[in-house]
Design a protein around this motif. Structure first.
Motif, PDB file in Angstrom:
ATOM      1  N   LYS A 227       8.758   9.476  -7.080  1.00 10.48           N
ATOM      2  CA  LYS A 227      10.178   9.293  -7.382  1.00 10.48           C
ATOM      3  C   LYS A 227      10.528   7.835  -7.663  1.00 10.48           C
ATOM      4  N   HIS A 228       9.840   6.899  -6.971  1.00  7.17           N
ATOM      5  CA  HIS A 228      10.305   5.511  -6.986  1.00  7.17           C
ATOM      6  C   HIS A 228       9.305   4.487  -7.526  1.00  7.17           C
ATOM      7  N   CYS A 229       8.058   4.855  -7.756  1.00  4.84           N
ATOM      8  CA  CYS A 229       7.041   3.829  -8.019  1.00  4.84           C
ATOM      9  C   CYS A 229       7.322   3.002  -9.270  1.00  4.84           C
ATOM     10  N   LYS A 230       7.999   3.566 -10.245  1.00  4.82           N
ATOM     11  CA  LYS A 230       8.248   2.820 -11.481  1.00  4.82           C
ATOM     12  C   LYS A 230       9.207   1.653 -11.281  1.00  4.82           C
ATOM     13  N   VAL A 231      10.044   1.741 -10.256  1.00  2.00           N
ATOM     14  CA  VAL A 231      11.027   0.672 -10.030  1.00  2.00           C
ATOM     15  C   VAL A 231      10.750  -0.110  -8.746  1.00  2.00           C
ATOM     16  N   MET A 232       9.770   0.327  -7.964  1.00  2.00           N
ATOM     17  CA  MET A 232       9.436  -0.400  -6.733  1.00  2.00           C
ATOM     18  C   MET A 232       8.877  -1.773  -7.059  1.00  2.00           C
ATOM     19  N   PRO A 233       9.236  -2.799  -6.295  1.00  2.00           N
ATOM     20  CA  PRO A 233       8.543  -4.081  -6.443  1.00  2.00           C
ATOM     21  C   PRO A 233       7.043  -3.877  -6.249  1.00  2.00           C
ATOM     22  N   ARG A 234       6.244  -4.577  -7.033  1.00  2.12           N
ATOM     23  CA  ARG A 234       4.798  -4.352  -7.004  1.00  2.12           C
ATOM     24  C   ARG A 234       4.192  -4.652  -5.632  1.00  2.12           C
ATOM     25  N   THR A 235       4.723  -5.650  -4.933  1.00  3.00           N
ATOM     26  CA  THR A 235       4.210  -5.945  -3.593  1.00  3.00           C
ATOM     27  C   THR A 235       4.426  -4.761  -2.665  1.00  3.00           C
ATOM     28  N   MET A 236       5.603  -4.183  -2.698  1.00  5.95           N
ATOM     29  CA  MET A 236       5.914  -3.028  -1.863  1.00  5.95           C
ATOM     30  C   MET A 236       4.977  -1.867  -2.187  1.00  5.95           C
ATOM     31  N   LEU A 237       4.765  -1.633  -3.468  1.00  8.11           N
ATOM     32  CA  LEU A 237       3.893  -0.537  -3.885  1.00  8.11           C
ATOM     33  C   LEU A 237       2.455  -0.783  -3.447  1.00  8.11           C
ATOM     34  N   ARG A 238       1.964  -2.005  -3.634  1.00  3.98           N
ATOM     35  CA  ARG A 238       0.582  -2.315  -3.228  1.00  3.98           C
ATOM     36  C   ARG A 238       0.376  -2.081  -1.738  1.00  3.98           C
ATOM     37  N   TYR A 239       1.332  -2.509  -0.937  1.00  4.30           N
ATOM     38  CA  TYR A 239       1.220  -2.291   0.506  1.00  4.30           C
ATOM     39  C   TYR A 239       1.231  -0.799   0.836  1.00  4.30           C
ATOM     40  N   ALA A 240       2.073  -0.043   0.149  1.00  2.36           N
ATOM     41  CA  ALA A 240       2.209   1.385   0.452  1.00  2.36           C
ATOM     42  C   ALA A 240       0.943   2.167   0.129  1.00  2.36           C
ATOM     43  N   ILE A 241       0.229   1.779  -0.924  1.00  2.00           N
ATOM     44  CA  ILE A 241      -0.927   2.567  -1.387  1.00  2.00           C
ATOM     45  C   ILE A 241      -2.260   1.941  -0.981  1.00  2.00           C
ATOM     46  N   GLU A 242      -2.226   0.992  -0.090  1.00  2.00           N
ATOM     47  CA  GLU A 242      -3.436   0.245   0.268  1.00  2.00           C
ATOM     48  C   GLU A 242      -4.582   1.144   0.719  1.00  2.00           C
ATOM     49  N   LYS A 243      -4.287   2.259   1.370  1.00  2.00           N
ATOM     50  CA  LYS A 243      -5.327   3.146   1.894  1.00  2.00           C
ATOM     51  C   LYS A 243      -5.722   4.248   0.914  1.00  2.00           C
ATOM     52  N   PHE A 244      -5.118   4.269  -0.252  1.00  2.00           N
ATOM     53  CA  PHE A 244      -5.477   5.276  -1.251  1.00  2.00           C
ATOM     54  C   PHE A 244      -6.842   4.938  -1.862  1.00  2.00           C
ATOM     55  N   PRO A 245      -7.553   5.928  -2.387  1.00  2.00           N
ATOM     56  CA  PRO A 245      -8.782   5.636  -3.136  1.00  2.00           C
ATOM     57  C   PRO A 245      -8.486   4.703  -4.312  1.00  2.00           C
ATOM     58  N   GLU A 246      -9.477   3.935  -4.716  1.00  2.00           N
ATOM     59  CA  GLU A 246      -9.279   2.898  -5.732  1.00  2.00           C
ATOM     60  C   GLU A 246      -8.676   3.443  -7.020  1.00  2.00           C
ATOM     61  N   GLU A 247      -9.191   4.545  -7.510  1.00  2.00           N
ATOM     62  CA  GLU A 247      -8.689   5.086  -8.775  1.00  2.00           C
ATOM     63  C   GLU A 247      -7.232   5.516  -8.655  1.00  2.00           C
ATOM     64  N   GLU A 248      -6.879   6.065  -7.507  1.00  2.00           N
ATOM     65  CA  GLU A 248      -5.492   6.481  -7.299  1.00  2.00           C
ATOM     66  C   GLU A 248      -4.574   5.263  -7.221  1.00  2.00           C
ATOM     67  N   ARG A 249      -5.054   4.199  -6.587  1.00  2.00           N
ATOM     68  CA  ARG A 249      -4.271   2.962  -6.537  1.00  2.00           C
ATOM     69  C   ARG A 249      -4.035   2.426  -7.943  1.00  2.00           C
ATOM     70  N   LYS A 250      -5.081   2.392  -8.745  1.00  6.11           N
ATOM     71  CA  LYS A 250      -4.958   1.880 -10.113  1.00  6.11           C
ATOM     72  C   LYS A 250      -3.962   2.698 -10.918  1.00  6.11           C
ATOM     73  N   GLU A 251      -3.995   3.996 -10.725  1.00  9.36           N
ATOM     74  CA  GLU A 251      -3.093   4.876 -11.469  1.00  9.36           C
ATOM     75  C   GLU A 251      -1.638   4.586 -11.119  1.00  9.36           C
ATOM     76  N   PHE A 252      -1.355   4.417  -9.834  1.00  8.51           N
ATOM     77  CA  PHE A 252       0.025   4.115  -9.433  1.00  8.51           C
ATOM     78  C   PHE A 252       0.461   2.739  -9.934  1.00  8.51           C
ATOM     79  N   MET A 253      -0.441   1.766  -9.904  1.00  5.34           N
ATOM     80  CA  MET A 253      -0.067   0.413 -10.314  1.00  5.34           C
ATOM     81  C   MET A 253       0.191   0.318 -11.817  1.00  5.34           C
ATOM     82  N   LYS A 254      -0.326   1.249 -12.595  1.00  5.15           N
ATOM     83  CA  LYS A 254      -0.094   1.245 -14.044  1.00  5.15           C
ATOM     84  C   LYS A 254       1.312   1.712 -14.404  1.00  5.15           C
ATOM     85  N   ARG A 255       1.945   2.413 -13.504  1.00  2.00           N
ATOM     86  CA  ARG A 255       3.223   3.044 -13.853  1.00  2.00           C
ATOM     87  C   ARG A 255       4.367   2.031 -13.902  1.00  2.00           C
TER      88      ARG A 255
END
Length: 255
Positions: A227-255
């Protein structure tokens, strides 16, 4: 945010002591802290906690004491009267304030309902002196979070709507206790409320608590992120997904 009134001396303690005794006890605690001081840490900590002009910790001063030693001393003095604690919280020395907050956490943990209410109210009356991220993070979950587990969360939202950075961080980090108890409603609501906060320390705090929620319910975190990843500050998003698998992290950071 409307500040809570400082509690009266009668409300704060059952064993009032004289001004002279307060001064002696405060001096004793500071002297014992100074005995733990490390000159290398004293030089390093002001840089680590950003105490330069215009930085979030501007003007804070450090003796150079590591947290385990401060915690040891806090356990020894946990039963000090509240007026001693109030005086210590006014100290220019970071470790004096941290020691006081750790004293309160230890006292809260062992207190009855009446004691906990007094500690909670005292803590929220002193938020202008809980003025760096470690002071918040090492005390808010064990006092505010614990106290509110079975009570209205209204204070969290008053703190979150405050103009004071440290009160806002108290609101968010206090939810750590709730999250550990499987209660995610407040961190979700506060994260939406503070989604566009301009300060990096708040972006990190929100992301951290979302990550903690995700450890317990990843699906719920993914729903929030979708719902929110496209507008979340990147720092907030990086902290939130830190435990995700690498590929999943990359996918979220591209959005």
């Amino acid at each position: 945010m409307r500040k809570r009134k400082i509690l009266s001396e009668d409300a704060l303690q059952n064993n009032p002591i004289s001004t002279e005794e307060v001064a002696v006890t405060v001096a004793d605690i500071r002297r014992e802290l100074e005995a733990y001081a490390d000159p290398v840490k004293r030089e390093y900590l002001p840089r680590f906690f950003k105490t330069g002009k215009g930085q979030y910790g501007e003007g804070d001063k450090f003796l150079g004491v590591v947290v385990p030693n401060t915690r040891t001393l806090a356990k020894q003095y946990k039963d000090a009267p509240f007026d001693v604690m109030a005086e210590l919280l006014q100290s220019q020395w970071h470790e004096c304030r941290l020691c006081t907050l750790l004293m309160l956490v230890e006292r809260f943990r062992k207190g009855d309902d009446k004691d906990r209410k007094l500690i909670y109210d005292f803590y929220l009356s002193q938020t202008d002196r809980i003025n760096n991220w470690d002071l918040v993070d090492l005390s808010a979950p064990g006092i505010v979070g614990e106290y509110l587990k079975d009570k209205s969360r209204e204070d969290l939202y008053r703190l979150a709507d405050s103009g004071l950075l440290w009160e806002q961080r108290i609101a968010v980090v206090s939810t750590y206790t709730l999250i550990k108890n499987g209660d995610f409603a407040d961190i979700l609501a506060l994260s939406e409320r503070l989604l566009h906060h301009p300060h990096d320390l708040m972006r990190k705090a929100v992301g951290w608590m979302l990550r903690e929620m995700g450890k317990r319910d990843k699906d719920l975190l993914v729903q929030f992120l979708e719902k929110h990843c496209k507008v979340m500050p990147r720092t907030m998003l990086r902290y939130a997904i830190e435990k995700f698998p690498e590929e999943e992290r990359k996918e979220f950071m591209k959005r």
